[in-house]
Design a protein around this motif. Structure first.
Motif, short mmCIF file in Angstrom:
data_model
loop_
_atom_site.label_atom_id
_atom_site.label_comp_id
_atom_site.label_asym_id
_atom_site.label_seq_id
_atom_site.Cartn_x
_atom_site.Cartn_y
_atom_site.Cartn_z
N GLY A 17 0.74 -1.38 -0.03
CA GLY A 17 -0.12 -0.12 0.44
C GLY A 17 1.16 1.06 -0.40
N VAL A 18 2.61 1.19 -0.57
CA VAL A 18 2.94 2.61 -0.12
C VAL A 18 2.86 3.37 -1.26
N PRO A 19 2.18 3.98 -1.37
CA PRO A 19 1.75 5.22 -2.99
C PRO A 19 2.97 5.75 -3.54
N MET A 20 3.18 5.75 -5.51
CA MET A 20 4.30 4.88 -6.10
C MET A 20 3.32 6.17 -7.14
N PHE A 21 4.46 7.14 -7.24
CA PHE A 21 3.79 8.33 -8.06
C PHE A 21 5.11 7.78 -10.06
N ASN A 22 3.94 8.75 -10.79
CA ASN A 22 4.97 7.79 -12.28
C ASN A 22 5.29 6.38 -12.60
N GLU A 23 4.29 6.50 -12.56
CA GLU A 23 4.28 4.52 -13.08
C GLU A 23 5.45 4.04 -13.93
N ARG A 24 5.06 4.76 -15.02
CA ARG A 24 5.85 3.61 -15.81
C ARG A 24 6.34 4.80 -17.76
N PHE A 25 6.96 4.55 -18.29
CA PHE A 25 6.89 5.21 -19.71
C PHE A 25 4.99 5.07 -20.10
N LEU A 26 5.05 6.10 -21.06
CA LEU A 26 4.02 5.67 -22.34
C LEU A 26 4.36 4.77 -24.07
N ASN A 27 4.22 4.42 -24.37
CA ASN A 27 4.02 4.15 -25.23
C ASN A 27 3.26 4.60 -26.10
N LYS A 28 3.49 5.41 -27.28
CA LYS A 28 3.54 6.91 -28.37
C LYS A 28 1.97 5.77 -28.73
N ASN A 29 1.98 4.57 -29.07
CA ASN A 29 0.74 4.23 -30.00
C ASN A 29 -0.85 4.53 -28.35
N GLU A 30 -0.43 3.57 -27.89
CA GLU A 30 -1.29 3.63 -26.97
C GLU A 30 -1.75 5.46 -25.97
N MET A 31 -0.81 6.24 -25.46
CA MET A 31 -1.06 7.66 -25.27
C MET A 31 -1.81 8.21 -26.82
N TYR A 32 -1.85 8.47 -27.70
CA TYR A 32 -2.29 8.54 -28.90
C TYR A 32 -3.71 8.35 -29.16
N ARG A 33 -3.97 6.38 -29.01
CA ARG A 33 -4.91 6.62 -29.07
C ARG A 33 -6.03 6.64 -27.94
N TRP A 34 -6.17 6.55 -26.64
CA TRP A 34 -6.94 6.75 -25.67
C TRP A 34 -6.59 8.28 -25.39
N LEU A 35 -5.81 9.37 -25.91
CA LEU A 35 -6.32 11.20 -25.69
C LEU A 35 -7.51 10.68 -27.22
N SER A 36 -7.26 10.10 -28.40
CA SER A 36 -7.93 10.51 -29.26
C SER A 36 -9.16 9.91 -29.17
N GLY A 37 -9.75 9.40 -28.30
CA GLY A 37 -10.91 8.86 -27.61
C GLY A 37 -11.64 9.41 -27.12
N ASP A 38 -10.79 10.48 -26.11
CA ASP A 38 -11.63 11.37 -25.06
C ASP A 38 -12.08 12.34 -25.80
N LYS A 39 -13.45 12.93 -25.90
CA LYS A 39 -13.84 14.17 -25.58
C LYS A 39 -12.82 15.19 -25.47
N ARG A 40 -12.58 15.21 -24.20
CA ARG A 40 -12.22 15.68 -23.49
C ARG A 40 -10.48 16.30 -24.06
N SER A 41 -10.49 15.27 -24.87
CA SER A 41 -8.16 15.64 -25.89
C SER A 41 -8.77 15.50 -27.28
N SER A 42 -9.49 14.96 -27.06
CA SER A 42 -9.20 14.51 -29.11
C SER A 42 -9.11 16.36 -30.04
N THR A 43 -10.25 16.86 -29.13
CA THR A 43 -10.07 18.39 -30.52
C THR A 43 -8.11 18.56 -30.11
N TYR A 44 -7.37 18.20 -29.39
CA TYR A 44 -6.26 19.08 -28.99
C TYR A 44 -4.96 17.90 -29.91
N ILE A 45 -5.43 16.62 -30.16
CA ILE A 45 -4.60 16.46 -30.89
C ILE A 45 -4.52 15.72 -32.09
N PRO A 46 -3.05 15.44 -32.92
CA PRO A 46 -3.33 15.74 -34.62
C PRO A 46 -3.44 14.01 -34.71
#
Length: 467
Positions: free
Chosen positions: A187-216
């Motif tokens: 139960g020890v909190p850890m922040f900055n869990e891991r690096f992001l993979n660009k493919n998963e990052m873009y799919r995630w951001l493009s699929g959310d209406k809060r962020s999709s407008t700002y993602i090429p």
């Protein structure tokens, strides 16, 4: 996690015992990170001003010449020393000048900030945790401000961990994976869990209406036909490796009547090559890449220029002492004369973000800065949902086009700090380092008290929890 049969001994000056209302020989509950138990209180010798904690696995000396850290006391909960924040990494070695090799300066920023805030902070290898003893072999700084030296020691397990494992390959090491799993189970909190993979990052951001407008628009490059269709839709595109960093391996592709102009970095030079069709471009990129590399195709943005060079911004976001996102600093990255990207590694340079915005917008500069920060926070709120556990910071690469539209190209979960080496951003870098520690203290629920590296004895209201 005091071992059975072991004892804690806290030796403190008379003034501290008086401040807490404790007498020599008293026994009180004590917590220091994950070390806890009943401590015997001893008054130090007449001239001795050091406060020390001894336990079966080691000793801590808390004073201006020793480790930083605060001591709080309440009748309800006893003594608590901390906050105890561990910076997990790899490559720590027995070298008092460069204990973390080439990253000594980078991680030293956080340890120096911990001393300003009076936080007990140390850097440790994921392999150097003794979970059965509840201790960690690590390195911190001791000594007076301005003359600190690196000091190795054995510390209690931290109550919060800041993950600074240096690269994706290190994240797959067995010791790193085991350490993360054990800390999670505890139960020890850890922040900055891991690096992001660009493919998963873009799919995630493009699929959310809060962020999709700002993602090429971004797609995975699979076939020559797919590349051709993407280039017909967007005259300018970029090809990016999914696991890349520092702008390495990126190609700029521009379509014209004669075919495709491809700009890229070859060794130390920036090169432009013409290809007649998309198949030739695809095969060229694959020949120059690792066989297991995968590439993304990203819509190119005609970004604003500063002094005739394309320019974007690195926005360094942190969660602050109350867990809210805040921009610690914004640096503008100005591309080199023939650079494919704005990265300094590729010939770019850093300019203070405020200076560039004033040159572009004059009196509207603060308004545009606020817009950049607002969009960055929206994107950070979305991307943290992709990660397990806490997210304490993000580095975002953000640009403005000539219509004032904000675009987010990258979101880095473990951002570098090179931008803060610029003269006009040094103070922002110090603020950024402090915010890492303030957020760690927030997660630990420790009542942080800024203060110069000396442990100030405090007695809490008996009705107020120290935790």
């Amino acid at each position: 996690m005091n071992q059975p049969g072991s004892s804690l001994i806290l030796t403190a000056p008379r003034k501290s015992l008086l401040a807490w209302g404790l007498r020599d020989g008293a026994s009180v509950p004590l917590v220091c990170g994950k070390l806890q138990g009943i401590a015997e209180i001893k008054q130090s010798a007449q001239q001795e001003q050091t406060t020390s904690l001894r336990w079966a696995g080691g000793r801590l000396d808390l004073q201006i010449q020793g480790v930083a850290g605060q001591i709080v006391y309440s009748q309800a909960e006893g003594l608590r020393i901390g906050p105890v924040i561990g910076i997990m990494t790899t490559g720590v070695r027995r070298d008092i000048k460069k204990p973390i090799g080439g990253r000594t300066s980078l991680l030293g920023d956080f340890v120096r900030a911990s001393r300003e805030l009076n936080v007990l902070c140390y850097v440790f290898n994921a392999a150097d945790v003794n979970f059965s003893a509840g201790t960690v072999s690590g390195v911190t700084m001791t000594g007076p401000p301005g003359r600190e030296t690196w000091t190795f020691g054995r510390f209690p397990l931290p109550e919060v961990v800041y993950n600074r494992v240096p690269h994706r390959r290190a994240e797959t090491l067995p010791d790193v994976k085991r350490c993360k799993e054990r800390l999670e189970r505890m139960g020890v909190p850890m922040f900055n869990e891991r690096f992001l993979n660009k493919n998963e990052m873009y799919r995630w951001l493009s699929g959310d209406k809060r962020s999709s407008t700002y993602i090429p628009e971004t797609e995975r490059m699979r076939t020559a036909d797919g590349l051709q269709r993407f280039c017909l839709k967007h005259q300018l595109i970029y090809l990016k490796p999914t696991g890349g960093s520092l702008g390495m391996g990126i190609y700029q592709v521009e379509r014209d009547k004669q075919g495709y102009l491809v700009r890229y970095k070859r060794e130390k030079n920036h090169v432009t090559t013409r290809f007649v069709n998309a198949e030739a471009v695809l095969q060229f990129v694959r020949r120059r890449s690792h066989p297991k590399s995968t590439y993304l195709m990203q819509q190119g943005i005609r970004m604003m220029e500063y002094q005739g060079r394309k320019t974007d911004f690195r926005v360094h976001l942190h969660k602050n002492s109350v867990g809210a996102w805040e921009a610690a600093g914004i640096g503008a990255k100005v591309a080199g004369s023939t650079s494919v990207t704005t990265h300094v590694h590729n010939g770019g340079r850093v300019v203070a973000g405020d200076k560039v915005l004033r040159a572009w917008y004059g009196e509207r500069a603060e308004q545009m800065k606020a817009r950049i920060v607002e969009v960055s926070i929206r994107v950070a709120d979305v991307i943290q949902g992709l990660l397990k556990g806490e997210s304490g910071e993000f580095g975002l690469d953000v640009a403005l086009d000539k219509d004032g539209q904000v675009w987010v190209f990258e979101t880095n979960a473990k951002p570098g700090r090179a931008v803060f080496r610029h003269t006009e951003l040094i103070e922002a870098g110090k603020r950024s380092a402090r915010m890492v520690l303030e957020y760690g203290a927030y997660l630990s629920k420790f009542p942080l008290n800024r203060g110069g590296g000396v442990d100030e004895p405090k007695r809490l209201d008996p009705h107020r929890s120290a935790r």
